[in-house]
Design a protein around this motif. Sequence first.
Motif, mmCIF file in Angstrom:
data_model
loop_
_atom_site.group_PDB
_atom_site.id
_atom_site.type_symbol
_atom_site.label_atom_id
_atom_site.label_comp_id
_atom_site.label_asym_id
_atom_site.label_seq_id
_atom_site.Cartn_x
_atom_site.Cartn_y
_atom_site.Cartn_z
ATOM 1 N N GLN A 53 28.228 -23.639 -25.486
ATOM 2 C CA GLN A 53 29.096 -24.784 -25.214
ATOM 3 C C GLN A 53 28.403 -26.093 -25.592
ATOM 4 O OE1 GLN A 53 29.835 -23.547 -21.064
ATOM 5 N NE2 GLN A 53 32.019 -23.735 -21.491
ATOM 6 N N VAL A 54 27.107 -26.176 -25.298
ATOM 7 C CA VAL A 54 26.353 -27.374 -25.658
ATOM 8 C C VAL A 54 26.323 -27.541 -27.178
ATOM 9 C CG1 VAL A 54 24.094 -28.502 -25.608
ATOM 10 C CG2 VAL A 54 24.946 -27.322 -23.571
ATOM 11 N N ASN A 55 26.096 -26.440 -27.888
ATOM 12 C CA ASN A 55 26.028 -26.502 -29.347
ATOM 13 C C ASN A 55 27.347 -26.926 -29.980
ATOM 14 O OD1 ASN A 55 23.333 -25.721 -29.405
ATOM 15 N ND2 ASN A 55 23.796 -23.550 -29.658
ATOM 16 N N LYS A 56 28.445 -26.793 -29.243
ATOM 17 C CA LYS A 56 29.742 -27.222 -29.764
ATOM 18 C C LYS A 56 29.919 -28.743 -29.707
ATOM 19 C CE LYS A 56 32.328 -22.978 -28.684
ATOM 20 N NZ LYS A 56 33.407 -22.391 -27.832
ATOM 21 N N VAL A 57 29.270 -29.388 -28.724
ATOM 22 C CA VAL A 57 29.472 -30.833 -28.553
ATOM 23 C C VAL A 57 28.373 -31.677 -29.183
ATOM 24 C CG1 VAL A 57 30.744 -30.442 -26.398
ATOM 25 C CG2 VAL A 57 28.310 -31.031 -26.304
ATOM 26 N N THR A 58 27.195 -31.099 -29.383
ATOM 27 C CA THR A 58 26.091 -31.932 -29.882
ATOM 28 C C THR A 58 26.239 -32.405 -31.325
ATOM 29 O OG1 THR A 58 24.812 -29.864 -30.180
ATOM 30 C CG2 THR A 58 24.332 -31.220 -28.239
ATOM 31 N N PRO A 59 26.912 -31.668 -32.225
ATOM 32 C CA PRO A 59 27.078 -32.230 -33.574
ATOM 33 C C PRO A 59 27.779 -33.596 -33.556
ATOM 34 C CG PRO A 59 27.530 -29.889 -33.633
ATOM 35 C CD PRO A 59 27.385 -30.256 -32.182
ATOM 36 N N GLU A 60 28.860 -33.717 -32.797
ATOM 37 C CA GLU A 60 29.554 -35.006 -32.710
ATOM 38 C C GLU A 60 28.708 -36.023 -31.955
ATOM 39 O OE1 GLU A 60 33.691 -37.098 -31.091
ATOM 40 O OE2 GLU A 60 33.408 -34.928 -30.865
ATOM 41 N N LEU A 61 28.056 -35.574 -30.883
ATOM 42 C CA LEU A 61 27.227 -36.470 -30.078
ATOM 43 C C LEU A 61 26.146 -37.125 -30.936
ATOM 44 C CD1 LEU A 61 26.496 -37.420 -27.117
ATOM 45 C CD2 LEU A 61 24.840 -35.541 -27.124
ATOM 46 N N PHE A 62 25.427 -36.310 -31.697
ATOM 47 C CA PHE A 62 24.317 -36.852 -32.486
ATOM 48 C C PHE A 62 24.768 -37.475 -33.794
ATOM 49 C CE2 PHE A 62 21.856 -33.536 -29.972
ATOM 50 C CZ PHE A 62 21.359 -34.475 -29.077
ATOM 51 N N SER A 63 26.002 -37.182 -34.192
ATOM 52 C CA SER A 63 26.563 -37.891 -35.343
ATOM 53 C C SER A 63 26.849 -39.346 -34.965
ATOM 54 C CB SER A 63 27.847 -37.207 -35.810
ATOM 55 O OG SER A 63 28.481 -37.964 -36.825
ATOM 56 N N LYS A 64 27.340 -39.528 -33.737
ATOM 57 C CA LYS A 64 27.647 -40.877 -33.258
ATOM 58 C C LYS A 64 26.389 -41.624 -32.834
ATOM 59 C CE LYS A 64 32.325 -39.901 -31.470
ATOM 60 N NZ LYS A 64 33.063 -40.993 -32.145
ATOM 61 N N TRP A 65 25.469 -40.909 -32.170
ATOM 62 C CA TRP A 65 24.260 -41.541 -31.621
ATOM 63 C C TRP A 65 23.049 -40.686 -32.006
ATOM 64 C CZ3 TRP A 65 28.430 -40.358 -28.151
ATOM 65 C CH2 TRP A 65 29.317 -41.435 -27.967
ATOM 66 N N PRO A 66 22.537 -40.833 -33.222
ATOM 67 C CA PRO A 66 21.504 -39.934 -33.760
ATOM 68 C C PRO A 66 20.083 -40.187 -33.268
ATOM 69 C CG PRO A 66 22.094 -41.578 -35.391
ATOM 70 C CD PRO A 66 23.050 -41.769 -34.245
ATOM 71 N N THR A 67 19.836 -41.339 -32.669
ATOM 72 C CA THR A 67 18.472 -41.700 -32.269
ATOM 73 C C THR A 67 18.436 -42.134 -30.804
ATOM 74 O OG1 THR A 67 18.773 -44.028 -32.865
ATOM 75 C CG2 THR A 67 18.005 -42.522 -34.610
ATOM 76 N N PRO A 68 17.257 -42.175 -30.211
ATOM 77 C CA PRO A 68 17.156 -42.674 -28.836
ATOM 78 C C PRO A 68 17.714 -44.094 -28.708
ATOM 79 C CG PRO A 68 15.107 -41.615 -29.461
ATOM 80 C CD PRO A 68 15.940 -41.692 -30.704
ATOM 81 N N GLU A 69 17.449 -44.937 -29.706
ATOM 82 C CA GLU A 69 17.932 -46.322 -29.666
ATOM 83 C C GLU A 69 19.456 -46.372 -29.675
ATOM 84 O OE1 GLU A 69 13.798 -46.192 -31.028
ATOM 85 O OE2 GLU A 69 15.600 -45.112 -31.666
ATOM 86 N N ALA A 70 20.069 -45.525 -30.486
ATOM 87 C CA ALA A 70 21.536 -45.514 -30.572
ATOM 88 C C ALA A 70 22.161 -45.022 -29.276
ATOM 89 C CB ALA A 70 21.974 -44.638 -31.742
ATOM 90 N N LEU A 71 21.632 -43.935 -28.735
ATOM 91 C CA LEU A 71 22.192 -43.387 -27.494
ATOM 92 C C LEU A 71 21.922 -44.323 -26.317
ATOM 93 C CD1 LEU A 71 23.745 -41.063 -26.227
ATOM 94 C CD2 LEU A 71 21.582 -39.850 -25.891
ATOM 95 N N ALA A 72 20.791 -45.010 -26.349
ATOM 96 C CA ALA A 72 20.460 -45.950 -25.275
ATOM 97 C C ALA A 72 21.467 -47.092 -25.202
ATOM 98 C CB ALA A 72 19.053 -46.504 -25.475
ATOM 99 N N ALA A 73 22.048 -47.431 -26.340
ATOM 100 C CA ALA A 73 23.012 -48.533 -26.392
ATOM 101 C C ALA A 73 24.453 -48.062 -26.238
ATOM 102 C CB ALA A 73 22.861 -49.279 -27.719
ATOM 103 N N ALA A 74 24.641 -46.758 -26.082
ATOM 104 C CA ALA A 74 25.995 -46.205 -26.005
ATOM 105 C C ALA A 74 26.639 -46.469 -24.654
ATOM 106 C CB ALA A 74 25.955 -44.700 -26.260
ATOM 107 N N SER A 75 27.954 -46.470 -24.657
ATOM 108 C CA SER A 75 28.713 -46.554 -23.412
ATOM 109 C C SER A 75 28.738 -45.175 -22.760
ATOM 110 C CB SER A 75 30.146 -47.015 -23.718
ATOM 111 O OG SER A 75 31.029 -46.643 -22.685
ATOM 112 N N VAL A 76 28.462 -45.125 -21.476
ATOM 113 C CA VAL A 76 28.480 -43.848 -20.764
ATOM 114 C C VAL A 76 29.856 -43.193 -20.860
ATOM 115 C CG1 VAL A 76 28.312 -42.755 -18.484
ATOM 116 C CG2 VAL A 76 26.626 -44.471 -19.167
#
Length: 220
Positions: A53-76
């Motif tokens: 299930q995790v492997n199904k969502v992470t491609p989109e997750l890391f496509s949108k926020w590929p780095t720690p800096e990007a995810l850190a700035a993301a909206s929860v």
Amino acid sequence: MPVESLKVKRERAIEVCRRMEEHYGPVECFLDHTSPFRLVISVLLSAQTTDAQVNKVTPELFSKWPTPEALAAASVSDVAEVIHSLGFYKSKANHAVACAQAIVSNFGGEVPHTMEELVTLPGVGRKTANIVLNVGFGIVEGIAVDTHVNRIAHRLALSPKTHAKEPLKTEQDLLKIIPRELWGSVNHQWISFGRETCSAKAPACEGCMLEDICPSAHRV
């Protein structure tokens, strides 16, 4: 019934590891990842959810926020929307963003590679840290005890029943009886065994490669 000695438990544990290695050999991490950052987020998301299930969502997750800096700035809320198919997705979204923020602010954007530092990250406990160290950095500090490893450890009587609901105590029990050089393979091999043979509801004891040394065989 007499209490089993540590020596006897150690001998059984070593034999279990020998048979697991013979049967499975090296087992790759079940979570798709390309970096320690993506690994730590994936493991964080996998709590009480299957790796598939995790492997199904992470491609989109890391496509949108590929780095720690990007995810850190993301909206929860945006992260929650992407991972909403996972259990406890709201709290996991919070932890994922907070974890990325901590990596950026406290560690210069690099995932730390010590147990002491990893467990300071939001959503990261000792189990997650063990996996990140082992898989991401090739550092073996302990054994990641998930539901499969915990179940198998207790069915094999390698940890007392009183620790059945306390994975951290189960880990300490295993570390005392399994030689350090064998720790690194335990998690993924035992997960494979738990999925294929020693499942929670219907363990296939008959013909199991551990049947002759398992105290719970046919009595689970």
